[in-house]
Scaffold this motif. Structure first.
Motif, PDB file in Angstrom:
ATOM      1  N   GLU A 178      -5.023  16.350 -35.318  1.00 12.43           N
ATOM      2  CA  GLU A 178      -5.155  17.540 -36.174  1.00 12.43           C
ATOM      3  C   GLU A 178      -6.623  17.807 -36.444  1.00 12.43           C
ATOM      4  OE1 GLU A 178      -2.881  17.354 -39.791  1.00 12.43           O
ATOM      5  OE2 GLU A 178      -1.031  17.065 -38.655  1.00 12.43           O
ATOM      6  N   ARG A 179      -6.962  19.076 -36.671  1.00 11.56           N
ATOM      7  CA  ARG A 179      -8.361  19.423 -36.930  1.00 11.56           C
ATOM      8  C   ARG A 179      -8.914  18.662 -38.105  1.00 11.56           C
ATOM      9  NH1 ARG A 179     -10.076  25.028 -34.880  1.00 11.56           N
ATOM     10  NH2 ARG A 179     -12.132  24.242 -35.326  1.00 11.56           N
ATOM     11  N   GLU A 180     -10.117  18.169 -37.933  1.00  6.53           N
ATOM     12  CA  GLU A 180     -10.720  17.346 -38.976  1.00  6.53           C
ATOM     13  C   GLU A 180     -11.116  18.180 -40.182  1.00  6.53           C
ATOM     14  OE1 GLU A 180     -10.762  13.976 -38.267  1.00  6.53           O
ATOM     15  OE2 GLU A 180     -11.158  13.871 -40.405  1.00  6.53           O
ATOM     16  N   THR A 181     -11.563  19.407 -39.924  1.00  9.23           N
ATOM     17  CA  THR A 181     -12.086  20.223 -41.019  1.00  9.23           C
ATOM     18  C   THR A 181     -11.966  21.706 -40.696  1.00  9.23           C
ATOM     19  OG1 THR A 181     -14.145  20.822 -42.183  1.00  9.23           O
ATOM     20  CG2 THR A 181     -14.413  19.885 -40.014  1.00  9.23           C
ATOM     21  N   LEU A 182     -11.802  22.474 -41.732  1.00  7.75           N
ATOM     22  CA  LEU A 182     -11.959  23.917 -41.568  1.00  7.75           C
ATOM     23  C   LEU A 182     -13.455  24.191 -41.442  1.00  7.75           C
ATOM     24  CD1 LEU A 182      -9.563  25.092 -44.414  1.00  7.75           C
ATOM     25  CD2 LEU A 182      -9.111  25.131 -41.949  1.00  7.75           C
ATOM     26  N   GLY A 183     -13.789  25.367 -40.942  1.00 10.23           N
ATOM     27  CA  GLY A 183     -15.193  25.768 -40.982  1.00 10.23           C
ATOM     28  C   GLY A 183     -15.991  25.441 -39.729  1.00 10.23           C
ATOM     29  N   ILE A 184     -15.311  24.978 -38.677  1.00 16.47           N
ATOM     30  CA  ILE A 184     -16.030  24.734 -37.413  1.00 16.47           C
ATOM     31  C   ILE A 184     -15.389  25.599 -36.332  1.00 16.47           C
ATOM     32  CG2 ILE A 184     -16.548  23.031 -35.609  1.00 16.47           C
ATOM     33  CD1 ILE A 184     -16.955  20.977 -37.699  1.00 16.47           C
ATOM     34  N   PRO A 185     -16.194  26.411 -35.654  1.00 17.25           N
ATOM     35  CA  PRO A 185     -15.619  27.312 -34.654  1.00 17.25           C
ATOM     36  C   PRO A 185     -14.967  26.567 -33.481  1.00 17.25           C
ATOM     37  CG  PRO A 185     -17.954  27.813 -35.058  1.00 17.25           C
ATOM     38  CD  PRO A 185     -17.642  26.553 -35.776  1.00 17.25           C
ATOM     39  N   ASP A 186     -13.926  27.183 -32.905  1.00 17.42           N
ATOM     40  CA  ASP A 186     -13.189  26.574 -31.790  1.00 17.42           C
ATOM     41  C   ASP A 186     -14.102  26.225 -30.614  1.00 17.42           C
ATOM     42  OD1 ASP A 186     -11.001  27.032 -33.284  1.00 17.42           O
ATOM     43  OD2 ASP A 186     -10.258  28.740 -32.112  1.00 17.42           O
ATOM     44  N   GLU A 187     -15.124  27.071 -30.369  1.00 21.80           N
ATOM     45  CA  GLU A 187     -16.008  26.829 -29.208  1.00 21.80           C
ATOM     46  C   GLU A 187     -16.649  25.443 -29.318  1.00 21.80           C
ATOM     47  OE1 GLU A 187     -15.470  29.807 -31.058  1.00 21.80           O
ATOM     48  OE2 GLU A 187     -17.615  30.244 -31.166  1.00 21.80           O
ATOM     49  N   LEU A 188     -16.977  25.025 -30.541  1.00 21.87           N
ATOM     50  CA  LEU A 188     -17.625  23.707 -30.695  1.00 21.87           C
ATOM     51  C   LEU A 188     -16.633  22.583 -30.449  1.00 21.87           C
ATOM     52  CD1 LEU A 188     -20.062  24.150 -33.683  1.00 21.87           C
ATOM     53  CD2 LEU A 188     -20.576  23.858 -31.267  1.00 21.87           C
ATOM     54  N   GLU A 189     -15.403  22.803 -30.897  1.00 19.18           N
ATOM     55  CA  GLU A 189     -14.376  21.782 -30.676  1.00 19.18           C
ATOM     56  C   GLU A 189     -14.174  21.541 -29.179  1.00 19.18           C
ATOM     57  OE1 GLU A 189     -10.731  22.351 -32.833  1.00 19.18           O
ATOM     58  OE2 GLU A 189     -10.286  20.216 -32.599  1.00 19.18           O
ATOM     59  N   ALA A 190     -14.275  22.606 -28.410  1.00 20.01           N
ATOM     60  CA  ALA A 190     -14.083  22.479 -26.960  1.00 20.01           C
ATOM     61  C   ALA A 190     -15.199  21.654 -26.320  1.00 20.01           C
ATOM     62  CB  ALA A 190     -14.031  23.870 -26.335  1.00 20.01           C
ATOM     63  N   ARG A 191     -16.281  21.454 -27.013  1.00 17.63           N
ATOM     64  CA  ARG A 191     -17.444  20.714 -26.473  1.00 17.63           C
ATOM     65  C   ARG A 191     -17.405  19.234 -26.838  1.00 17.63           C
ATOM     66  NH1 ARG A 191     -17.604  23.037 -22.991  1.00 17.63           N
ATOM     67  NH2 ARG A 191     -18.177  25.195 -22.805  1.00 17.63           N
ATOM     68  N   VAL A 192     -16.319  18.807 -27.489  1.00 16.04           N
ATOM     69  CA  VAL A 192     -16.197  17.385 -27.840  1.00 16.04           C
ATOM     70  C   VAL A 192     -14.863  16.861 -27.329  1.00 16.04           C
ATOM     71  CG1 VAL A 192     -16.130  15.699 -29.718  1.00 16.04           C
ATOM     72  CG2 VAL A 192     -17.622  17.689 -29.891  1.00 16.04           C
ATOM     73  N   LYS A 193     -14.920  15.814 -26.517  1.00 14.18           N
ATOM     74  CA  LYS A 193     -13.677  15.210 -25.997  1.00 14.18           C
ATOM     75  C   LYS A 193     -13.509  13.825 -26.620  1.00 14.18           C
ATOM     76  CE  LYS A 193     -12.383  18.108 -22.579  1.00 14.18           C
ATOM     77  NZ  LYS A 193     -12.266  19.300 -23.442  1.00 14.18           N
ATOM     78  N   LEU A 194     -12.278  13.583 -27.044  1.00 16.48           N
ATOM     79  CA  LEU A 194     -11.985  12.297 -27.687  1.00 16.48           C
ATOM     80  C   LEU A 194     -11.427  11.304 -26.677  1.00 16.48           C
ATOM     81  CD1 LEU A 194     -10.195  13.627 -30.891  1.00 16.48           C
ATOM     82  CD2 LEU A 194     -12.578  12.905 -30.658  1.00 16.48           C
ATOM     83  N   PHE A 195     -11.685  10.028 -26.917  1.00 21.76           N
ATOM     84  CA  PHE A 195     -11.101   8.979 -26.068  1.00 21.76           C
ATOM     85  C   PHE A 195     -10.761   7.774 -26.946  1.00 21.76           C
ATOM     86  CE2 PHE A 195     -14.668   6.007 -26.035  1.00 21.76           C
ATOM     87  CZ  PHE A 195     -15.720   6.839 -26.414  1.00 21.76           C
ATOM     88  N   THR A 250     -21.769  19.133 -37.822  1.00 19.26           N
ATOM     89  CA  THR A 250     -20.875  20.081 -37.163  1.00 19.26           C
ATOM     90  C   THR A 250     -20.561  19.640 -35.735  1.00 19.26           C
ATOM     91  OG1 THR A 250     -21.813  21.775 -38.561  1.00 19.26           O
ATOM     92  CG2 THR A 250     -20.668  22.552 -36.610  1.00 19.26           C
ATOM     93  N   ASP A 251     -21.503  18.951 -35.100  1.00 15.97           N
ATOM     94  CA  ASP A 251     -21.287  18.500 -33.718  1.00 15.97           C
ATOM     95  C   ASP A 251     -20.240  17.408 -33.590  1.00 15.97           C
ATOM     96  OD1 ASP A 251     -23.191  20.032 -32.327  1.00 15.97           O
ATOM     97  OD2 ASP A 251     -24.803  18.756 -33.102  1.00 15.97           O
ATOM     98  N   LEU A 252     -20.081  16.598 -34.636  1.00 14.03           N
ATOM     99  CA  LEU A 252     -19.313  15.357 -34.439  1.00 14.03           C
ATOM    100  C   LEU A 252     -18.144  15.175 -35.405  1.00 14.03           C
ATOM    101  CD1 LEU A 252     -22.426  13.114 -33.716  1.00 14.03           C
ATOM    102  CD2 LEU A 252     -20.620  13.694 -32.082  1.00 14.03           C
ATOM    103  N   SER A 253     -17.767  16.257 -36.102  1.00 14.85           N
ATOM    104  CA  SER A 253     -16.664  16.137 -37.067  1.00 14.85           C
ATOM    105  C   SER A 253     -15.311  16.375 -36.404  1.00 14.85           C
ATOM    106  CB  SER A 253     -16.873  17.116 -38.225  1.00 14.85           C
ATOM    107  OG  SER A 253     -17.974  16.704 -38.993  1.00 14.85           O
ATOM    108  N   PHE A 254     -14.983  15.525 -35.460  1.00 12.95           N
ATOM    109  CA  PHE A 254     -13.714  15.635 -34.727  1.00 12.95           C
ATOM    110  C   PHE A 254     -13.092  14.244 -34.593  1.00 12.95           C
ATOM    111  CE2 PHE A 254     -16.672  18.839 -33.171  1.00 12.95           C
ATOM    112  CZ  PHE A 254     -15.968  19.995 -33.451  1.00 12.95           C
ATOM    113  N   GLY A 255     -11.758  14.192 -34.712  1.00  6.01           N
ATOM    114  CA  GLY A 255     -11.026  12.942 -34.441  1.00  6.01           C
ATOM    115  C   GLY A 255     -11.465  11.766 -35.285  1.00  6.01           C
ATOM    116  N   ILE A 256     -11.741  12.018 -36.556  1.00  4.61           N
ATOM    117  CA  ILE A 256     -12.252  10.927 -37.401  1.00  4.61           C
ATOM    118  C   ILE A 256     -11.109  10.237 -38.147  1.00  4.61           C
ATOM    119  CG2 ILE A 256     -13.736  10.370 -39.370  1.00  4.61           C
ATOM    120  CD1 ILE A 256     -15.338  12.984 -38.552  1.00  4.61           C
ATOM    121  N   SER A 257     -10.229  11.062 -38.752  1.00  5.41           N
ATOM    122  CA  SER A 257      -9.197  10.449 -39.607  1.00  5.41           C
ATOM    123  C   SER A 257      -7.804  10.797 -39.096  1.00  5.41           C
ATOM    124  CB  SER A 257      -9.368  10.941 -41.051  1.00  5.41           C
ATOM    125  OG  SER A 257      -9.255  12.345 -41.092  1.00  5.41           O
TER     126      SER A 257
END
Ligand SMILES: Cc1ncc(COP(=O)(O)O)c(C=O)c1O
Length: 436
Positions: free
Chosen positions: A163-180, A151-158
């Motif tokens: 676009e969001r990587e997956t349903l089922g992860i709250p927005d607050e967690l997405e805000a805690r991961v920045k992509l580069f 859940t911590d790292l399912s962002f910006g993979i594909s």
């Protein structure tokens, strides 16, 4: 013969699987259209399917089998252990110490190591430890980086990455991961600045893995470490693929940049399930039973963590890599060099712009639309025909006895020059057909 004509039993099995397994597979990558072949057995560099077709395999159990499938030393050590001792106790046993000692000897950042069942778990623990150690919450990860589906790292993979990587992860967690953007210092600094004073860590595959097998430059990794230290944050290398592969001590040994924490898996388990997080004792001790709430980091659990089979198999493989490192690494690296070169030349022969990324024994084929170098995952999606890799290319190769996923893979010590030549020929035939 077409793929469908050669794989009648696999087709039947796939229909049967779909009735009880959603989509017929328990790992999405194992599907490719029209249906995957079902494996009967594997040995050395080869796989045989249930219809009796053999394939030169470059997937090698998700890049685990650096010595080849079903290596006799591993088979013997594991079966002897099962016969003489058992296979799972859920208690400490001396095999885990032996493997831990090897990790500490080989991996520069490892003062100590904690084993778990998968690298997904290990990456999750590394992030949790980094957050606890720094007292900050935001994590940076590279676009296209893959660290398992926690859940911590399912962002910006594909693709498309925004676009969001997956349903089922709250927005607050997405805000805690920045992509580069991988390998792009300006964009990395931009993301760091966006984190303000809340940056806990950057987690990065120092050779971008399934995102493209692109190595980070030494300057980039050195700058990353210096800048993170200035900002009171940690550098985590995810060496799940590169650990023990690009050199016995992984990419950190090869490139000479030591991170604060490292995630390991794959080769480390000798072909059996494993993950590990390693680093300095004082950081990892935060997860020890000696720490009490509210000052501890919850690390562990895991019914099968440190199971003796993974420990024995991993030790046998690492010992072999150490003993024969002067033979094994030059062999697999130069074989893969020939493969990369042969494929690029075949591309040229058919008038295509082909780049084969990778380092050491890792490779990935890209047919480019423009003649630009590929330095990041975004480059690949912008400038190549990326969608052929797991569709038409994979199927064409499979129908001609070669197996790759993501248009690439890993060369093992069991592969031969003849197999590499045969592979180059088959890839050339695909280029001819692709050219149309
Ligand atoms: C770089 C990287 N990190 C983490 C993982 C997740 O590992 P596991 O499948 O052992 O959970 C993988 C798996 O492919 C990987 O390539």
């Amino acid at each position: 013969m077409s793929y469908e004509e050669k794989t009648l039993l696999s087709k039947e099995l796939f229909e049967r699987a779909k009735r009880v397994i959603p989509g017929g597979v328990c790992h999405n990558l194992r599907y490719f259209p029209p249906y995957p072949f079902f494996v009967e057995k594997a040995w050395g560099s080869r796989i045989m399917d249930v219809d009796g077709n053999t394939y030169i395999d470059y997937w090698m159990g998700h890049y685990t089998h650096i010595l080849g499938h079903r290596h006799p030393d591993v088979v013997k050590a594991v079966t002897d252990y099962i016969k003489e001792s058992g296979y799972h106790f859920g208690l400490v046993n001396k095999e885990e110490i032996k493997l831990a000692e090897l990790v500490v000897e080989l991996v520069p950042c490892a003062e100590c190591v904690r084993f778990c069942c998968s690298a997904t778990e290990a990456a999750m623990y590394a992030v949790r430890l980094a957050r606890a150690w720094t007292g900050k919450d935001t994590i940076m990860k590279a676009v296209g980086g893959w660290h398992g589906a926690s859940t911590d790292l399912s962002f910006g993979i594909s693709y498309p990455f925004n676009e969001r990587e997956t349903l089922g992860i709250p927005d607050e967690l997405e805000a805690r991961v920045k992509l580069f953007t991988f390998n792009d210092w300006d964009d990395t600094l931009r993301a760091m600045d966006e984190c303000g004073d809340d940056l806990a860590a950057v987690i990065i595959e120092p050779v971008l893995g399934v995102g493209g097998f692109i190595p980070a430059t030494k300057d980039y990794l050195k700058s990353l470490k210096n800048e993170l230290e200035k900002r009171g944050a940690l550098l985590i290398f995810d060496e799940t693929i590169t650990g023990f592969r690009v050199s016995p001590g992984g990419y950190q040994e090869f490139i000479g940049v030591t991170p604060h924490l490292t995630v390991l898996g794959k080769i480390l388990g000798g072909g059996f399930p494993i993950g590990a997080v390693c680093g300095p004792m004082d950081i990892l001790m935060m997860g020890s039973y000696e720490r009490r709430k509210p000052n501890r980091v919850l690390v562990g659990g895991g019914t099968f963590s440190c199971n003796p089979i993974s420990m024995v198999a991993g030790r046998v493989v690492l010992e072999r890599l150490l003993e024969d490192k002067k033979k094994i690494y030059p062999y697999i690296n130069s074989l893969c060099d020939s493969l990369r070169k042969g494929i690029e030349e075949a591309g040229k022969a058919y008038g295509l712009k082909v780049e084969t990324t990778g380092i050491g024994s890792l490779f990935m084929i890209h047919v480019k639309k423009e003649d630009v170098p590929l330095r990041s995952c975004e480059d690949i999606y912008e400038h190549t025909y990326w969608d052929i890799r797991d569709t038409s290319l994979r199927r064409f190769l499979a129908s001609h006895g070669v197996h790759m996923i993501h248009g690439g893979g890993a060369v093992s010590y069991a592969h031969t020059e003849e197999e590499v030549e045969a592979t180059v020929n088959v890839v050339g035939m695909f280029f001819e057909e692709f050219k149309g």
